[in-house]
Design an enzyme around this catalytic site. Structure first.
Site, short mmCIF file in Angstrom:
data_model
loop_
_atom_site.label_atom_id
_atom_site.label_comp_id
_atom_site.label_asym_id
_atom_site.label_seq_id
_atom_site.Cartn_x
_atom_site.Cartn_y
_atom_site.Cartn_z
N ASP A 150 0.84 -1.19 0.00
CA ASP A 150 0.00 0.00 0.00
C ASP A 150 0.88 1.24 0.00
O ASP A 150 1.95 1.27 0.63
CB ASP A 150 -0.90 0.00 1.24
CG ASP A 150 -1.94 1.09 1.21
OD1 ASP A 150 -2.92 0.96 0.46
OD2 ASP A 150 -1.75 2.09 1.93
N HIS A 153 4.55 4.40 -3.41
CA HIS A 153 5.31 5.57 -3.86
C HIS A 153 5.75 6.46 -2.70
O HIS A 153 6.60 7.34 -2.90
CB HIS A 153 4.49 6.38 -4.87
CG HIS A 153 3.12 6.74 -4.39
ND1 HIS A 153 2.11 5.81 -4.31
CD2 HIS A 153 2.58 7.91 -3.97
CE1 HIS A 153 1.01 6.39 -3.86
NE2 HIS A 153 1.28 7.66 -3.64
N ASP A 260 -10.26 2.34 -2.34
CA ASP A 260 -10.10 3.80 -2.33
C ASP A 260 -11.13 4.50 -3.20
O ASP A 260 -11.24 5.73 -3.15
CB ASP A 260 -8.70 4.18 -2.83
CG ASP A 260 -7.62 3.77 -1.85
OD1 ASP A 260 -7.85 3.90 -0.63
OD2 ASP A 260 -6.54 3.32 -2.28
#
Length: 289
Positions: A150, A153, A260
């Site tokens: 999760d 980045h 999400d």
């Protein structure tokens, strides 16, 4: 107080960035956060004063907000109690608090129940933490055939690279799929190559038009849909056929929606959702739902 602000600006502001432009970014981020948390119909719809107007970026375990304000963070003993809340941003990595501007500009969307761990640059910077997380990662690799990372980045690249190497020492064929939203394919490839990511999560529900929907299926499907009549370039010699190695895009795990995303019925009528599911099933890549 003015002297503390000047010190903060001098420490974090890079050359060429003016204080007024920084202040504009900060106020814009605060305004956007207020709208999402208290006003927007698709937001959290919190009420004030039950919730603070802005998210708290730092916390001290065991103390109330009033007690925290009494701390002198310039004092070493008090400052050691202050912990940074973890969160996410779009694009910029927030792995190093000493270099990132995301906290200073209030661009980090905070998870209030999660504290940011300070790994440093190598295991010797925090031996206990690296040993503990290595043991945890290897235990997970023994129990599962794949990982989902999760907020990849915003994960320190050198940390993810190190622990995934340890995990693959336990299970060599470990499948790793990552939530990688940098907005830059070159940055995506750097994470993919260094961490050995098998697939990146992509969300079909974000397509705002039929054209964009087709573009996503085409793009993430490696531009060669199922049933295509086009052929790979094959070189034939006396021993065997050799397929030409061609450049390819980062492999995707294309989903119709993830946790999400909003409910699909809030965005599309039922026939649209059925059509999207059919297009998803035809994509030449990993799919999920």
């Amino acid at each position: 107080e003015t002297a503390r602000v000047v010190k903060l600006v001098d420490a974090f502001l890079p050359p060429g960035i003016s204080y007024p432009s920084l202040l504009e970014k900060v106020l814009g981020a605060i305004r956007g956060g207020l709208m999402y948390r208290f006003v927007d119909g698709s937001g959290l719809r919190y009420s004030f004063p039950e919730k603070c107007l802005v998210e708290r970026y730092f916390k001290v375990p065991g103390l109330t907000l009033a007690e925290e304000t009494q701390l002198d963070v310039n004092n070493v003993d008090d400052g050691r109690q202050v912990l940074t809340c973890n969160g996410w941003t779009m694009g910029e990595s927030i792995d190093d608090m000493s270099t990132t501007q995301a906290y200073l500009k209030r661009e980090v969307v905070i998870w209030g129940d999660s504290i940011k761990l300070r790994y440093g640059q190598c295991p010797s910077d925090s031996p206990w933490l690296w040993r503990y997380m290595e043991r945890y990662t290897c235990d997970m690799a023994r129990g599962f055939h794949g990982f989902r990372i999760d907020n990849c980045h915003n994960t320190p690249l050198h940390v993810g690279e190190y622990f995934l190497r340890k995990a693959r020492g336990v299970r060599s064929n470990l499948y790793v799929v990552a939530e990688l939203f940098t907005g830059d394919e070159a940055v995506d490839k750097r994470y993919i190559n260094r961490m050995g990511l098998n697939s990146c999560i992509r969300e079909l529900l974000n397509a705002e038009s039929p054209l964009r929907l087709g573009e996503q299926v085409y793009y993430y499907g490696e531009s060669r849909p199922c049933g295509s009549f086009s052929t790979h370039e094959v070189v034939t010699n006396s021993d065997e056929d050799v397929m030409t190695l061609l450049p390819s895009r980062p492999h995707a795990m294309l989903t119709d929606q993830t946790h999400d995303n909003p409910c699909p019925f809030d965005l599309h009528p039922v026939p649209n959702i059925l059509a999207m599911s059919a297009m998803l099933a035809s994509a030449k890549c990993s799919i999920g739902r």
